[in-house]
Design a protein around this motif. Structure first.
Motif, mmCIF file in Angstrom:
data_model
loop_
_atom_site.group_PDB
_atom_site.id
_atom_site.type_symbol
_atom_site.label_atom_id
_atom_site.label_comp_id
_atom_site.label_asym_id
_atom_site.label_seq_id
_atom_site.Cartn_x
_atom_site.Cartn_y
_atom_site.Cartn_z
ATOM 1 N N VAL A 245 0.840 -1.111 -0.035
ATOM 2 C CA VAL A 245 0.094 0.064 -0.013
ATOM 3 C C VAL A 245 1.046 1.241 0.086
ATOM 4 O O VAL A 245 0.372 2.218 -0.693
ATOM 5 C CB VAL A 245 -0.913 -0.008 1.019
ATOM 6 C CG1 VAL A 245 -1.603 1.408 1.570
ATOM 7 C CG2 VAL A 245 -2.197 -1.072 1.041
ATOM 8 N N THR B 137 0.309 -13.580 2.822
ATOM 9 C CA THR B 137 0.516 -12.104 3.052
ATOM 10 C C THR B 137 -0.379 -11.634 4.122
ATOM 11 O O THR B 137 -1.249 -12.287 4.424
ATOM 12 C CB THR B 137 0.723 -11.266 1.840
ATOM 13 O OG1 THR B 137 1.309 -9.977 2.261
ATOM 14 C CG2 THR B 137 -0.581 -10.999 1.218
ATOM 15 N N GLN C 129 -2.810 -8.018 5.108
ATOM 16 C CA GLN C 129 -3.190 -6.714 4.680
ATOM 17 C C GLN C 129 -3.935 -6.163 5.778
ATOM 18 O O GLN C 129 -4.868 -6.688 6.396
ATOM 19 C CB GLN C 129 -4.030 -6.625 3.300
ATOM 20 C CG GLN C 129 -3.144 -7.084 2.060
ATOM 21 C CD GLN C 129 -4.099 -6.818 0.571
ATOM 22 O OE1 GLN C 129 -5.131 -6.892 0.543
ATOM 23 N NE2 GLN C 129 -2.990 -6.646 -0.456
ATOM 24 N N TYR C 130 -3.563 -4.878 5.874
ATOM 25 C CA TYR C 130 -4.193 -4.143 7.179
ATOM 26 C C TYR C 130 -5.785 -3.820 6.778
ATOM 27 O O TYR C 130 -5.895 -3.459 5.497
ATOM 28 C CB TYR C 130 -3.411 -2.882 7.647
ATOM 29 C CG TYR C 130 -2.070 -3.139 8.231
ATOM 30 C CD1 TYR C 130 -1.852 -4.034 9.124
ATOM 31 C CD2 TYR C 130 -1.069 -2.453 7.571
ATOM 32 C CE1 TYR C 130 -0.640 -4.279 9.766
ATOM 33 C CE2 TYR C 130 0.430 -2.650 7.908
ATOM 34 C CZ TYR C 130 0.693 -3.502 8.939
ATOM 35 O OH TYR C 130 1.888 -3.640 9.414
ATOM 36 N N PHE D 87 -7.303 -2.018 3.020
ATOM 37 C CA PHE D 87 -7.750 -3.180 2.397
ATOM 38 C C PHE D 87 -8.273 -2.634 0.967
ATOM 39 O O PHE D 87 -8.085 -3.622 0.108
ATOM 40 C CB PHE D 87 -8.783 -3.943 3.293
ATOM 41 C CG PHE D 87 -8.856 -5.310 2.618
ATOM 42 C CD1 PHE D 87 -8.035 -6.632 2.922
ATOM 43 C CD2 PHE D 87 -10.104 -5.761 1.759
ATOM 44 C CE1 PHE D 87 -8.095 -7.731 2.274
ATOM 45 C CE2 PHE D 87 -10.234 -7.173 1.295
ATOM 46 C CZ PHE D 87 -9.138 -8.150 1.674
ATOM 47 N N ALA E 170 -3.511 -2.010 -2.913
ATOM 48 C CA ALA E 170 -4.040 -3.438 -2.023
ATOM 49 C C ALA E 170 -4.662 -4.102 -2.863
ATOM 50 O O ALA E 170 -4.705 -5.383 -3.469
ATOM 51 C CB ALA E 170 -4.508 -3.063 -0.738
ATOM 52 N N ARG F 248 -4.021 -7.804 -5.015
ATOM 53 C CA ARG F 248 -5.143 -9.039 -4.921
ATOM 54 C C ARG F 248 -5.524 -9.415 -6.345
ATOM 55 O O ARG F 248 -5.753 -10.484 -6.781
ATOM 56 C CB ARG F 248 -6.276 -8.705 -4.177
ATOM 57 C CG ARG F 248 -5.817 -8.497 -2.840
ATOM 58 C CD ARG F 248 -7.072 -8.634 -1.768
ATOM 59 N NE ARG F 248 -8.322 -7.707 -2.048
ATOM 60 C CZ ARG F 248 -7.995 -6.390 -1.409
ATOM 61 N NH1 ARG F 248 -7.300 -5.989 -0.763
ATOM 62 N NH2 ARG F 248 -9.169 -5.716 -1.719
ATOM 63 N N ALA G 1 -5.603 -6.902 10.957
ATOM 64 C CA ALA G 1 -5.079 -6.976 9.705
ATOM 65 C C ALA G 1 -5.952 -8.625 9.318
ATOM 66 O O ALA G 1 -6.375 -9.346 10.197
ATOM 67 C CB ALA G 1 -3.608 -7.433 9.568
#
Ligand code: SAM
Length: 193
Positions: free
Chosen positions: A120, A146, A148-149, A153, A158, A162, A185
């Motif tokens: 990000v 991994t 992701q916060y 997201f 981000a 994905r 996360a």
């Protein structure tokens, strides 16, 4: 030095590259390591080792020094990682060169990637180069995980990551929200083996 202070120092020096003000919590670290069974023919590659918050848990499941390779960009962090994890191969390097670093390491096939990089907040071109490096390992058969916060997201970078993975490897397996982490996360896992 206290791990949290060391991490904060790294963040203040380079906020975009570190991407968080605190290391991952034990709860997130355990989730990142769930189901991972490395050996020398299916080694773990950790991208963005930080202060070793996840490495501590990997250390418990890595059977020998041929089953783990860590890559971290920050010189000061690498110096202290080498002291704290003397039996594990941790290299100062750039994840943009992950396949080259791996070739030089003498470590066998990578069966697992534990990726802690903050896509990000990384520049787009750096993120894109790393995506392609990850893809090279994935093509050889690999489990990729991994985190992701939650607050990031739905940020474009981000989502872009994905989509990059989903287009090649299908839908990810997403964990429930890990609330015992600052910030909370999700973990995301793709498998090609
Ligand atoms: C969010 S921190 C995660 C640290 C640790 N794994 C954890 O979970 O607490 C991201 C780490 O990735 C490192 N990093 C950022 N860009 C990198 C790159 N291109 N190559 C290797 N490491 C990088 C940063 O220096 C930082 O230590």
């Amino acid at each position: 030095m206290n791990e949290n202070i060391q991490f904060l120092q790294a963040f203040l020096k380079n906020p975009g590259k570190v991407g968080s003000i605190t290391p991952s919590s034990p709860e997130l670290a355990q989730k990142m390591c769930e189901g991972i069974r490395p050996d020398k023919d299916n080694a773990v590659l950790e991208l963005g080792v930080g202060t070793g918050a996840i490495t501590k848990f990997l250390q418990e499941i890595v059977p020998d020094d041929k089953s783990y390779l860590g890559i971290e960009l920050d010189r000061d962090l690498v110096r202290s990682l080498k002291r704290n994890f003397s039996g594990m191969q941790i290299v100062r390097g750039n994840a943009c060169d992950a396949t080259e670093v791996h070739k030089r390491s003498g470590i066998g096939k990578i069966g697992y990637i534990i990726c802690c990089l903050p896509f990000v907040s990384l520049p787009n071109d750096v993120g894109e180069k790393i995506h392609l490096e990850i893809d090279k390992f994935m093509r050889q058969g690999c489990t990729f995980r991994t985190f992701q916060y939650a607050h990031g997201f739905y940020m474009p970078s981000a989502i872009k990551f994905r989509e990059f993975m989903r287009d090649r490897y299908g839908k990810s397996k997403k964990s429930p929200l890990i609330v015992k982490n600052v910030p909370p996360a999700y973990t995301l896992t793709w498998k090609t083996n």
